[in-house]
Enzyme design. Sequence first.
Site, mmCIF file in Angstrom:
data_model
loop_
_atom_site.group_PDB
_atom_site.id
_atom_site.type_symbol
_atom_site.label_atom_id
_atom_site.label_comp_id
_atom_site.label_asym_id
_atom_site.label_seq_id
_atom_site.Cartn_x
_atom_site.Cartn_y
_atom_site.Cartn_z
ATOM 1 N N GLY A 105 -22.807 -14.227 13.050
ATOM 2 C CA GLY A 105 -24.100 -14.898 12.883
ATOM 3 C C GLY A 105 -23.998 -16.406 12.951
ATOM 4 N N GLY A 145 -14.062 -19.003 6.155
ATOM 5 C CA GLY A 145 -12.810 -19.330 6.834
ATOM 6 C C GLY A 145 -13.031 -20.382 7.905
ATOM 7 N N THR A 168 -9.931 -16.946 2.976
ATOM 8 C CA THR A 168 -9.435 -16.007 3.972
ATOM 9 C C THR A 168 -8.190 -15.331 3.442
ATOM 10 O OG1 THR A 168 -8.261 -15.752 6.077
ATOM 11 C CG2 THR A 168 -8.361 -17.969 5.220
ATOM 12 N N ILE A 169 -8.107 -14.036 3.681
ATOM 13 C CA ILE A 169 -6.870 -13.357 3.274
ATOM 14 C C ILE A 169 -5.710 -13.844 4.129
ATOM 15 C CG2 ILE A 169 -8.089 -11.299 2.463
ATOM 16 C CD1 ILE A 169 -6.867 -9.867 4.980
ATOM 17 N N ASP A 170 -6.019 -14.394 5.315
ATOM 18 C CA ASP A 170 -4.941 -14.793 6.242
ATOM 19 C C ASP A 170 -4.211 -16.063 5.798
ATOM 20 O OD1 ASP A 170 -5.796 -12.674 7.710
ATOM 21 O OD2 ASP A 170 -6.594 -13.834 9.380
ATOM 22 N N GLY A 213 -3.678 -10.867 10.246
ATOM 23 C CA GLY A 213 -3.011 -12.144 10.497
ATOM 24 C C GLY A 213 -3.141 -12.419 11.974
ATOM 25 N N GLU A 265 -1.048 -8.565 13.158
ATOM 26 C CA GLU A 265 -1.902 -8.119 14.277
ATOM 27 C C GLU A 265 -1.887 -9.099 15.444
ATOM 28 O OE1 GLU A 265 -6.039 -8.055 13.079
ATOM 29 O OE2 GLU A 265 -5.856 -10.040 12.173
ATOM 30 N N LEU A 314 -8.105 -2.514 4.670
ATOM 31 C CA LEU A 314 -7.697 -2.223 3.282
ATOM 32 C C LEU A 314 -7.232 -3.508 2.600
ATOM 33 C CD1 LEU A 314 -5.687 1.066 3.843
ATOM 34 C CD2 LEU A 314 -7.809 0.817 2.542
ATOM 35 N N ARG A 316 -8.505 -6.345 2.809
ATOM 36 C CA ARG A 316 -9.629 -7.184 2.388
ATOM 37 C C ARG A 316 -10.372 -6.584 1.204
ATOM 38 N NH1 ARG A 316 -11.880 -9.072 8.003
ATOM 39 N NH2 ARG A 316 -13.784 -8.031 7.369
HETATM 40 O O1 F6P Z 1 -10.396 -12.654 7.762
HETATM 41 C C1 F6P Z 1 -9.661 -12.757 8.946
HETATM 42 C C2 F6P Z 1 -9.324 -11.409 9.425
HETATM 43 O O2 F6P Z 1 -8.826 -10.754 8.334
HETATM 44 C C3 F6P Z 1 -8.354 -11.371 10.594
HETATM 45 O O3 F6P Z 1 -7.019 -11.274 10.244
HETATM 46 C C4 F6P Z 1 -8.827 -10.189 11.365
HETATM 47 O O4 F6P Z 1 -8.478 -10.283 12.725
HETATM 48 C C5 F6P Z 1 -10.286 -10.246 11.159
HETATM 49 O O5 F6P Z 1 -10.477 -10.734 9.861
HETATM 50 C C6 F6P Z 1 -10.975 -8.937 11.402
HETATM 51 O O6 F6P Z 1 -12.298 -9.045 11.016
HETATM 52 P P1 F6P Z 1 -13.427 -7.981 11.377
HETATM 53 O O7 F6P Z 1 -12.786 -6.674 11.680
HETATM 54 O O8 F6P Z 1 -14.268 -7.945 10.169
HETATM 55 O O9 F6P Z 1 -14.124 -8.525 12.561
#
Ligand code: F6P
Length: 389
Positions: A105, A145, A168-170, A213, A265, A314, A316
């Site tokens: 958004g 983020g 951000t979890i990253d 990540g 990832e 999981l 998040r």
């Molecule tokens: O918050 C970042 C993140 O966790 C990335 O590591 C991941 O690629 C992304 O979110 C995935 O987000 P969504 O599936 O909600 O689009």
Amino acid sequence: MATKVSLKPDDTEDPFARESNPDPMIRTIAITTGGGDAPGLNAVIRAVVLSALDLGWETLGIRDGYQGLLSPEKYPGGGVITLTRQHVRGITHLGGTILGTTNRGNPFAYPMPGPDGELREIDRSEDVLAALEAHAVDALVAVGGDGSLAIANRFHERGVRVVGVPKTIDNDLDETVATFGFDTAVQFATECIDRLHSTAEAHHRIMVVEVMGRYAGWIALYAGVAGTADAILLPEIPYDIHKVAAKVEDRCRTGASFSIIVVAEGARPIGGRIAVISKEAGRSERLGGAGERVTRELQTLTGREARTVVLGHLLRGGKPSARDRLLALRFGSAAVRALADGASGVMVALDPPVVRHVPLSMVAGRMKRVPLDADTIATARDLGVCLGD
Ligand code: F6P
């Protein structure tokens, strides 16, 4: 003219508010949570609302990023909620966000169907500015983020008084030692790796664990080292799969018939590409398949059975750790203090032992990747962990 809607009928004057308002230019602030959720978002909301009430300010919660301002008609109670003490009671330990969020958004590149039905990105930032004015919002707290903070910075450039809160979890945001959500994700990933050890050993298998990540391998590195993985593949270090296969074979020769491989990832082979599933208008590429690619290749190269576990979302979910709750509460209250001190266009940032604030322009569009000379990288190498190089 948009109307403010409360979920509960108790948004009267707050009985605990301070006598004096340090900034008479502010009466009403708004808070938005944007991008992927992270454990600790609710703790930020609670800290912002209570700290603001303490100053005699009202806090409006915008639903689903900026959606509540852009499409208020889609929300039964309205797209904006007046947040009271009651709304934020008992939410510190809850995952997710009571306001909802979205990662599609961006008001500056908003996906809208064109005449052919294809999604196109259009600029709807004026609509957000008009809605903020209609709600008499004097300042905005934007929790998010890299994408959400870049949007916040653009609103700041358009004259909105704004403070960002890094989420951000990253853990890949620059200028802050940590983001909330990261600790919880690392804790959970480590527990999963622990559990995979016994099944990997029982079946003499290679277990490949894919973690989130996208651009930075903080989760993979920290959980991989803490969970004693045998190989860890990060976006920062393109890998040679033969090196990983050699590590697996070495272990087998020395009596360990199983291996645990942690893959971010965003990891990619030397000369290869990141594993992308799709790209839609108005959002980042959807990643997926990095772990499975490693599994397939290791199985081919070693002739051993390999399986993939994708932890994905999981990581998040669930309750924030105590460390993340505390960081989120500190960030939320620091954001309100920053506004009370007259700051704008800044992000609150952890710089132990303090939370300070830094210009949003220093953060927007920048990434905190794992430095190759990081102590934890050196530790991994000293322990014989294969990093694929
Ligand atoms: O918050 C970042 C993140 O966790 C990335 O590591 C991941 O690629 C992304 O979110 C995935 O987000 P969504 O599936 O909600 O689009």
